[in-house]
Design an enzyme around this catalytic site. Structure first.
Site, PDB file in Angstrom:
ATOM      1  N   ASN A  13       0.866  -1.176   0.000  1.00  0.00           N
ATOM      2  CA  ASN A  13       0.000   0.000   0.000  1.00  0.00           C
ATOM      3  C   ASN A  13       0.909   1.234   0.000  1.00  0.00           C
ATOM      4  O   ASN A  13       1.453   1.603   1.043  1.00  0.00           O
ATOM      5  CB  ASN A  13      -0.885  -0.044   1.253  1.00  0.00           C
ATOM      6  N   HIS A  72     -12.155   3.638  -0.719  1.00  0.00           N
ATOM      7  CA  HIS A  72     -12.165   2.667   0.395  1.00  0.00           C
ATOM      8  C   HIS A  72     -12.916   1.393  -0.009  1.00  0.00           C
ATOM      9  O   HIS A  72     -13.434   0.674   0.848  1.00  0.00           O
ATOM     10  CB  HIS A  72     -12.861   3.221   1.663  1.00  0.00           C
ATOM     11  N   ARG A 109     -10.424  16.827   5.824  1.00  0.00           N
ATOM     12  CA  ARG A 109     -11.189  17.094   4.590  1.00  0.00           C
ATOM     13  C   ARG A 109     -12.600  17.573   4.909  1.00  0.00           C
ATOM     14  O   ARG A 109     -13.233  17.068   5.843  1.00  0.00           O
ATOM     15  CB  ARG A 109     -11.263  15.824   3.742  1.00  0.00           C
ATOM     16  N   GLU A 156      -7.914  -4.487   4.755  1.00  0.00           N
ATOM     17  CA  GLU A 156      -7.734  -4.276   3.313  1.00  0.00           C
ATOM     18  C   GLU A 156      -6.585  -5.127   2.780  1.00  0.00           C
ATOM     19  O   GLU A 156      -6.625  -5.612   1.651  1.00  0.00           O
ATOM     20  CB  GLU A 156      -7.476  -2.797   3.038  1.00  0.00           C
TER      21      GLU A 156
END
Ligand code: AMP
Length: 392
Positions: free
Chosen positions: A7, A176, A235, A378
């Site tokens: 990743n 995601h 954000r 993940e």
């Protein structure tokens, strides 16, 4: 078979080596501050080892990673590493599933850079380094956007001139996806129901909510970019687009400065003025900091709005799942969110909710909808897809 899950961010590289199909993690680690100064941490058999090193580019990080895999005897020879799976942020509308990386796929990823200028370049760099240094391994791209490709057109289009979609690919993609897929699949297993209606709340530093039915994503809160939907650490999420022109004309800011502020200086940080980390916000609330209290209230409100919207979209829900840093660890935020859904008959048990990072059913017996904490994974999804290709 040994498989590596990678990743890569713009200045970091996380990795895990799995023995497959057992899904046993053999070693994991994190390279940080790539292009700045550099350090890396390796976790092996319960022990952590951190070193400061020079990491001018991702290539040095990959070279050290390869050396360390041999030093720790995870592999004696790199030929033992049969697959390398890469998390790739943006697959556009080209990839709904993971894909075997070829020259043609790398070219498509390069074409997609305008859609993910902050993320895809690092992914491409690391893919190219691995293809050069470990050429025998099967390389697989696993996309953050992939799982959301099942959204119907009315849910992914923006009500803007249609040519923007046709000519410039302006649409909702969602992110995601690997996490939403893992959590919803696990939730289906827990419910024993393949056609379950599930709302997944992936709330961490970034955050997104998804509506899932029959194992397919119907809608998700992130959009063309990962700066849409709920309020996040730094954000803004959904805003009135006119704000950009207004701030350009009235605050003398460039569009780039405004975009930077909306990505890096907004959200929990922007409102609290204290931190982007929800632990600091929760501490601030306890200490009576009003801006922290306001940030927490807004954060919860935005999440509740999406859950309510998706509850209606799905025609009710069998389960709501919490995952990622905040979702797995913050009992206060989970409790605030579910309390706001009381009119739907959704309730959690405060004793069951008093848990961190463990797969747990936290709803009460009489709740109209089950509420779970399901820690995301993940990396294992990347390893599974890579293993599937490496076996072929
Ligand atoms: P992620 O992006 O999924 O790694 O999530 C990181 C975020 O999770 C951090 O920035 C924190 O805001 C949040 N987090 C982690 N641990 C806790 C905790 N114990 N309580 C509240 N929030 C937490």
């Amino acid at each position: 078979m040994k498989v590596l899950a990678v990743n890569a961010g713009s200045s970091s590289l996380k990795f895990q080596v799995y023995e497959m199909p057992e899904e046993k993690v053999l070693i994991s680690g994190l390279f940080e501050r790539i292009g700045i100064d550099g350090s890396y941490t390796i976790k092996y058999q319960g022990e952590k080892n951190k070193k400061d090193v020079s990491l001018p580019t991702h290539k040095e990080a990959v070279q050290i990673l390869i050396e360390e895999l041999k030093n720790y005897h995870v592999v004696e020879d790199m030929a033992e590493l049969k697959g390398v799976g890469h998390r790739v942020v943006h697959g556009g509308d080209k990839y709904a599933d993971s894909v075997l990386i070829t020259d043609e796929v790398v070219k498509v990823l390069e074409d997609l850079v305008p859609l993910a200028p902050l993320h895809n370049p690092a992914n491409i760099t690391v893919i190219n380094v691995f293809r050069e240094l470990v050429p025998e391994a099967t390389q697989v791209a696993v996309f953050d956007t992939g799982f959301h490709q099942t959204m119907p057109i009315e849910n992914y289009l923006y009500p803007v001139p249609y040519e923007w979609y046709e000519k410039y690919s302006v649409r909702k993609y969602g992110f995601h996806g690997t996490s939403h897929k893992y959590v919803s699949k696990r939730c289906q297993e827990l419910l024993g129901k393949d056609d379950a209606k599930i709302i997944v709340c992936h709330i961490g530093n970034g955050g997104s909510i998804s509506a899932i039915k029959d194992g397919k994503c119907i809608d998700t809160s992130m959009g063309l970019s990962p700066n849409a939907g709920i309020m996040m650490g730094t954000r803004a999420g959904d805003i009135d687009s006119s704000m950009i022109l207004y701030m350009k004309n009235n605050a003398g800011m460039s569009v780039e400065e405004i975009d930077n502020a909306l990505n890096k200086k907004s959200g929990l940080l922007g409102i609290s003025g204290v931190s982007s980390d929800s632990r600091d916000i929760e501490d601030g609330v306890k200490e009576g900091n009003e801006r922290c209290a306001l940030a927490q209230k807004m954060y919860v409100r935005k999440i509740v709005n999406y859950i309510a919207q998706y509850y209606v979209l799905l025609g009710g829900a069998d389960a709501i799942c919490f995952t990622a840093g905040v979702g797995e660890n913050s009992k206060g935020t989970r409790s605030d969110i579910i309390s706001s859904l009381a009119c739907l008959g959704i309730k959690i048990d405060p004793v069951k909710n008093d848990v961190r990072g463990e797969e747990t059913l936290i709803s009460t017996e009489d709740s109209t909808c089950k509420v779970y904490i399901i820690p995301t994974d993940e990396e294992v999804m990347i390893a599974r897809d890579t293993y599937a290709f490496a076996q072929k």
